[in-house]
Enzyme design. Sequence first.
Site, mmCIF file in Angstrom:
data_model
loop_
_atom_site.group_PDB
_atom_site.id
_atom_site.type_symbol
_atom_site.label_atom_id
_atom_site.label_comp_id
_atom_site.label_asym_id
_atom_site.label_seq_id
_atom_site.Cartn_x
_atom_site.Cartn_y
_atom_site.Cartn_z
ATOM 1 N N GLU A 157 0.832 -1.216 0.000
ATOM 2 C CA GLU A 157 0.000 0.000 0.000
ATOM 3 C C GLU A 157 0.866 1.267 0.000
ATOM 4 O O GLU A 157 0.560 2.236 -0.682
ATOM 5 C CB GLU A 157 -0.924 0.019 1.231
ATOM 6 C CG GLU A 157 -2.024 -1.027 1.232
ATOM 7 C CD GLU A 157 -3.289 -0.573 0.486
ATOM 8 O OE1 GLU A 157 -3.234 0.436 -0.236
ATOM 9 O OE2 GLU A 157 -4.311 -1.254 0.643
HETATM 10 C C1 LIG Z 1 -5.188 1.069 -2.740
HETATM 11 C C2 LIG Z 1 -6.351 0.848 -1.876
HETATM 12 N N1 LIG Z 1 -6.215 0.195 -0.718
HETATM 13 C C3 LIG Z 1 -7.276 -0.006 0.081
HETATM 14 C C4 LIG Z 1 -8.517 0.442 -0.280
HETATM 15 C C5 LIG Z 1 -9.668 0.238 0.644
HETATM 16 N N2 LIG Z 1 -10.829 -0.312 0.002
HETATM 17 C C6 LIG Z 1 -11.896 0.404 -0.243
HETATM 18 S S1 LIG Z 1 -13.085 -0.478 -1.043
HETATM 19 C C7 LIG Z 1 -12.155 -1.857 -1.037
HETATM 20 C C8 LIG Z 1 -12.637 -3.119 -1.591
HETATM 21 C C9 LIG Z 1 -13.879 -3.669 -1.028
HETATM 22 O O1 LIG Z 1 -14.594 -3.001 -0.124
HETATM 23 C C10 LIG Z 1 -10.953 -1.592 -0.431
HETATM 24 C C11 LIG Z 1 -9.927 -2.629 -0.263
HETATM 25 C C12 LIG Z 1 -8.623 1.121 -1.493
HETATM 26 N N3 LIG Z 1 -9.791 1.595 -1.951
HETATM 27 N N4 LIG Z 1 -7.529 1.307 -2.271
#
Ligand SMILES: Cc1ncc(C[n+]2csc(CCO)c2C)c(N)n1
Length: 214
Positions: free
Chosen positions: A205
């Site tokens: 991340e």
């Molecule tokens: C780079 C990145 N890392 C984590 C998230 C958090 N997140 C928000 S929605 C989702 C998928 C299912 O709810 C996830 C993992 C993101 N958006 N982008």
Amino acid sequence: MMQSLSDQMLEENRDIFDAMVHHRFVEDIKADRLPVAAFERYLVFEGAFVDTAIAIFAYATAKAETMAQKRWLIGVLDALANQQIAYFEKTFVVRGIDPASYDTSREDVAAFRDGMLAIARNGGFLDTIAAMFAAEWMYWTWSKTASRCTINDPLLKEWVALHAEPAFEAQARWLKTVLDEAGETLDAAERKRLSMIFGLVQRLEIDFHEAAYS
Ligand SMILES: Cc1ncc(C[n+]2csc(CCO)c2C)c(N)n1
């Protein structure tokens, strides 16, 4: 009483988790100074990741242990396809962004996508839950703080609000509960292995969010 698995994961990975929730991408959002070019690059990389998240949760749905879990995960898939993807479709039009003119195959962005996909494809159900708990708990944590700050760009404000709202909190808490319930009967080695997935995801991340700047 034994420590819950999610508390163990957060404790063992506190430094890297803190580094991510205080990444310059997050600090720039909170100070309302995220460069427009960084936000737009992030939007393209992030839109591609949400598409990948559909594949990740599809693997998790296939590997889920109970019908209650499958029902919940199908709800997640519906929200990804119909709310999250819709946000990117709208945003790219409003801002005149052409995703095809960005390089989403660059190493830092690909490493996050391929790393998350590999966990979902090759790992067991709990491996994917651990990876998504890492990703979502982290987003919910910083978005709660950032949503109280002034953010002038309406689309950035909307994106942060989406990750601070009760529906997203419920999703992050569901992942936490699945881990904690399973964790009660896992041995120390398996708990450690899942905790290491949490740490690996934070590292991926950090590089993914750094990619917005270059
Ligand atoms: C780079 C990145 N890392 C984590 C998230 C958090 N997140 C928000 S929605 C989702 C998928 C299912 O709810 C996830 C993992 C993101 N958006 N982008």
